[in-house]
Motif scaffolding. Structure first.
Motif, PDB file in Angstrom:
ATOM      1  N   ILE A 307       0.813  -1.233   0.000  1.00 23.33           N
ATOM      2  CA  ILE A 307       0.000   0.000   0.000  1.00 23.33           C
ATOM      3  C   ILE A 307       0.848   1.286   0.000  1.00 23.33           C
ATOM      4  O   ILE A 307       0.676   2.126  -0.888  1.00 23.33           O
ATOM      5  N   PRO A 308       1.807   1.456   0.956  1.00 23.96           N
ATOM      6  CA  PRO A 308       2.567   2.719   0.934  1.00 23.96           C
ATOM      7  C   PRO A 308       3.364   2.907  -0.354  1.00 23.96           C
ATOM      8  O   PRO A 308       3.492   4.033  -0.855  1.00 23.96           O
ATOM      9  N   VAL A 309       3.873   1.816  -0.918  1.00 22.69           N
ATOM     10  CA  VAL A 309       4.670   1.913  -2.155  1.00 22.69           C
ATOM     11  C   VAL A 309       3.787   2.371  -3.314  1.00 22.69           C
ATOM     12  O   VAL A 309       4.151   3.275  -4.071  1.00 22.69           O
ATOM     13  N   ILE A 310       2.620   1.772  -3.413  1.00 22.61           N
ATOM     14  CA  ILE A 310       1.698   2.133  -4.507  1.00 22.61           C
ATOM     15  C   ILE A 310       1.248   3.593  -4.376  1.00 22.61           C
ATOM     16  O   ILE A 310       1.209   4.333  -5.359  1.00 22.61           O
ATOM     17  N   GLY A 315       1.964   9.104  -6.649  1.00 27.05           N
ATOM     18  CA  GLY A 315       2.178  10.531  -6.359  1.00 27.05           C
ATOM     19  C   GLY A 315       1.106  11.108  -5.454  1.00 27.05           C
ATOM     20  O   GLY A 315       0.784  12.302  -5.532  1.00 27.05           O
ATOM     21  N   LEU A 316       0.535  10.268  -4.597  1.00 25.35           N
ATOM     22  CA  LEU A 316      -0.547  10.734  -3.720  1.00 25.35           C
ATOM     23  C   LEU A 316      -0.063  10.842  -2.275  1.00 25.35           C
ATOM     24  O   LEU A 316       0.963  10.255  -1.906  1.00 25.35           O
ATOM     25  N   ALA A 317      -0.822  11.541  -1.472  1.00 29.22           N
ATOM     26  CA  ALA A 317      -0.454  11.706  -0.055  1.00 29.22           C
ATOM     27  C   ALA A 317      -1.150  10.615   0.757  1.00 29.22           C
ATOM     28  O   ALA A 317      -2.377  10.498   0.703  1.00 29.22           O
ATOM     29  N   PRO A 318      -0.382   9.815   1.502  1.00 32.23           N
ATOM     30  CA  PRO A 318      -0.987   8.691   2.222  1.00 32.23           C
ATOM     31  C   PRO A 318      -1.994   9.125   3.288  1.00 32.23           C
ATOM     32  O   PRO A 318      -2.929   8.393   3.606  1.00 32.23           O
ATOM     33  N   GLU A 329      -6.765  12.149  -9.225  1.00 29.09           N
ATOM     34  CA  GLU A 329      -5.885  11.398  -8.307  1.00 29.09           C
ATOM     35  C   GLU A 329      -6.252   9.918  -8.295  1.00 29.09           C
ATOM     36  O   GLU A 329      -5.383   9.045  -8.279  1.00 29.09           O
ATOM     37  N   ARG A 330      -7.544   9.655  -8.309  1.00 29.50           N
ATOM     38  CA  ARG A 330      -7.990   8.256  -8.309  1.00 29.50           C
ATOM     39  C   ARG A 330      -7.510   7.549  -9.575  1.00 29.50           C
ATOM     40  O   ARG A 330      -7.052   6.411  -9.530  1.00 29.50           O
ATOM     41  N   TYR A 335      -4.055   3.800 -12.607  1.00 25.52           N
ATOM     42  CA  TYR A 335      -2.994   3.591 -13.610  1.00 25.52           C
ATOM     43  C   TYR A 335      -1.822   2.814 -12.995  1.00 25.52           C
ATOM     44  O   TYR A 335      -1.350   1.826 -13.575  1.00 25.52           O
ATOM     45  N   ILE A 336      -1.397   3.254 -11.814  1.00 26.02           N
ATOM     46  CA  ILE A 336      -0.235   2.601 -11.184  1.00 26.02           C
ATOM     47  C   ILE A 336      -0.539   1.153 -10.822  1.00 26.02           C
ATOM     48  O   ILE A 336       0.323   0.274 -10.927  1.00 26.02           O
TER      49      ILE A 336
END
Ligand SMILES: Cc1cc2nc3c(=O)[nH]c(=O)nc-3n(C[C@H](O)[C@H](O)[C@H](O)COP(=O)(O)OP(=O)(O)OC[C@H]3O[C@@H](n4cnc5c(N)ncnc54)[C@H](O)[C@@H]3O)c2cc1C
Length: 416
Positions: A307-310, A315-318, A329-330, A335-336
């Motif tokens: 989860i943190p890696v994805i 490029g989002l803020a956890p 953002e979603r 995409y990732i």
């Protein structure tokens, strides 16, 4: 009675020696290690994936290193013939996922012990701790071999010394040198079925994490060069596991080409879903966890450690609350999830490869008999030849089939 000398007691050597002994030849099997089949003992994680249940066309397709050369050997001795033979030697087998065939006991040692029992039963002679150094050839005809202890004369020599991987099992490439000394060509030797080192430092954080049902693509020159679906694993240096090992063959080939630029590896974590379907799935989770922070809202979608890696790759803020995440953002996240990027650094060394790509040129051997076109009475079998296949039992079948054919022809000559 013909005297057949078999060099190396791995998968191919054990099969060749046992068949030649069964057919009534005097057989001397020379092995430099203190036991036979050391590598066979570690195959299939100690369970020995003997062969595959697939049709023979699949065997050829799954053998990127000169699969067509094996066609004639498989016409004489395919996976059904192998299993029939092993069953007649009292080895029970079972078929698992992907058609992989294992001994029913799940023990590679049982396969090794079976060969020893049957070989000795047919009166074969085994010399352990004896390394062959040279093949004796006179006027284009093989005469025997010289070991570190003795000279042996025979009517045929079957070379079964394996490749260069896992050298502690005895496969140290001796056969390449011996074949070269008597005029054979050795093609470029390189690792195949080998883990891949990647540049991203975060792979270390995921060490030990296995991913199932994912798709891994190799991208170079902005084009997908190959892709595989299945299982992979992160390690402290990069990635390994069945689909990584299989794709390593393609990467090895790309590295040989000029101007390929950098090679990327893309993981599709949700290959069964279209972009729209995955977006809908993410939206459902976002409704469920709308009041949570992003880092706490993806647990139904991904393994916890991923989860943190994805989130970072997207490029989002956890710590952003899910109900504040924009559509854009979603979509970055979606995409990732289907394009998790890794950058190829290098292959792990050949010593860590499951098989060696390259070897004694198959152009110099008759596919029907495995006999050398340069030296009469010399046969080559198994991994020492320039043949390599994917995982799934295809490499051992190649070793067994080439060995079977070589032994038959060494004993009977053109009569078979
Ligand atoms: C970790 C691992 C797992 C694998 N799992 C599978 C699997 O499940 N299924 C599958 O199909 N394939 C598997 N493979 C690949 C498979 O093991 C090889 O393709 C196969 O062993 C090749 O058989 P071979 O007889 O040609 O060579 P080897 O099995 O390497 O045997 C060569 C033998 O020759 C001996 N030798 C070498 N030089 C000399 C010399 N100078 N004098 C005398 N003896 C000599 C060596 O000591 C050795 O015993 C695996 C490989 C590895 C490394």
């Amino acid at each position: 009675m013909k005297h057949i000398i078999v060099v190396g007691a791995g998968a191919a050597g054990l099969m060749a020696a046992t068949i030649a002994a069964r057919e009534g030849a005097k057989v001397t099997l020379l092995e430099k290690m203190n036991m036979v089949g050391k590598k066979m003992g570690i195959t299939g994680k100690g369970r020995c994936n003997i062969t595959n249940d697939a049709p023979i066309a699949d065997f050829i397709a799954k053998t990127p290193g000169n699969g067509k050369f094996l066609m004639s050997a498989y016409q004489q001795f395919d996976n059904r013939d192998l299993l029939e033979l092993l069953h007649s030697w009292k080895l029970e087998t079972k078929v698992e996922r992907g058609g992989r065939v294992f001994p029913a006991s799940d023990s590679a040692l049982d396969v090794r012990n079976m060969f020893m029992r049957v070989f000795k039963g047919y009166g074969g002679i085994l010399h352990l701790n004896e390394a062959v150094k040279q093949i004796i050839v006179r006027d284009g005809i093989v005469k025997g071999v010289i070991t570190d202890q003795e000279t042996y004369y025979g009517d045929a020599v079957i070379l079964a010394t394996g490749g260069l991987s896992y050298p502690l099992t005895g496969s140290t490439g001796d056969g390449y040198k011996m074949a070269k000394d008597i005029g054979h060509t050795i093609t470029d030797l390189r690792p195949s079925l080998v883990p891949i080192e990647t540049k991203e430092p975060w792979v270390k954080d995921l060490m030990g994490l296995s991913l199932r049902n994912v798709e891994l693509s190799v991208v170079a020159k902005e084009k997908v060069q190959a892709k595989q679906f299945g299982e992979m694993m992160f390690t402290h240096f990069g990635i390994t596991g069945p689909i990584v090992l299989s794709l390593s063959h393609t990467v090895g080939k790309l590295l040989k080409k000029k101007n390929m630029g950098s090679i990327q590896l893309l993981i599709n974590l949700k290959p069964a879903l279209t972009v729209e379907q995955l977006d809908q799935r993410v939206q459902r989770d976002f409704i469920t966890y709308s009041k949570k922070q992003l880092v706490n809202g993806l647990k139904d979608l991904l393994p916890q450690r991923l989860i943190p890696v994805i989130i970072e790759l997207a490029g989002l803020a956890p710590d952003k609350f899910i109900n504040q995440i924009s559509r854009e953002e979603r979509m970055q996240l979606v995409y990732i999830l289907q394009h998790m990027p890794l950058t190829f650094k290098q292959m792990r060394p050949i010593a860590e490869a499951i098989v060696t790509a390259g070897g004694i040129s198959v152009k110099e051997f008759v596919p029907k008999t495995m006999e050398s076109k340069l030296v009469k009475g010399l046969y080559a079998t198994g991994e020492v030849l320039d043949v390599d296949a994917f995982t799934g039992g295809y490499n051992l079948q190649a070793a067994f089939a080439t060995a079977y054919v070589a032994a038959q022809h060494a004993v009977y000559g053109d009569k078979k």
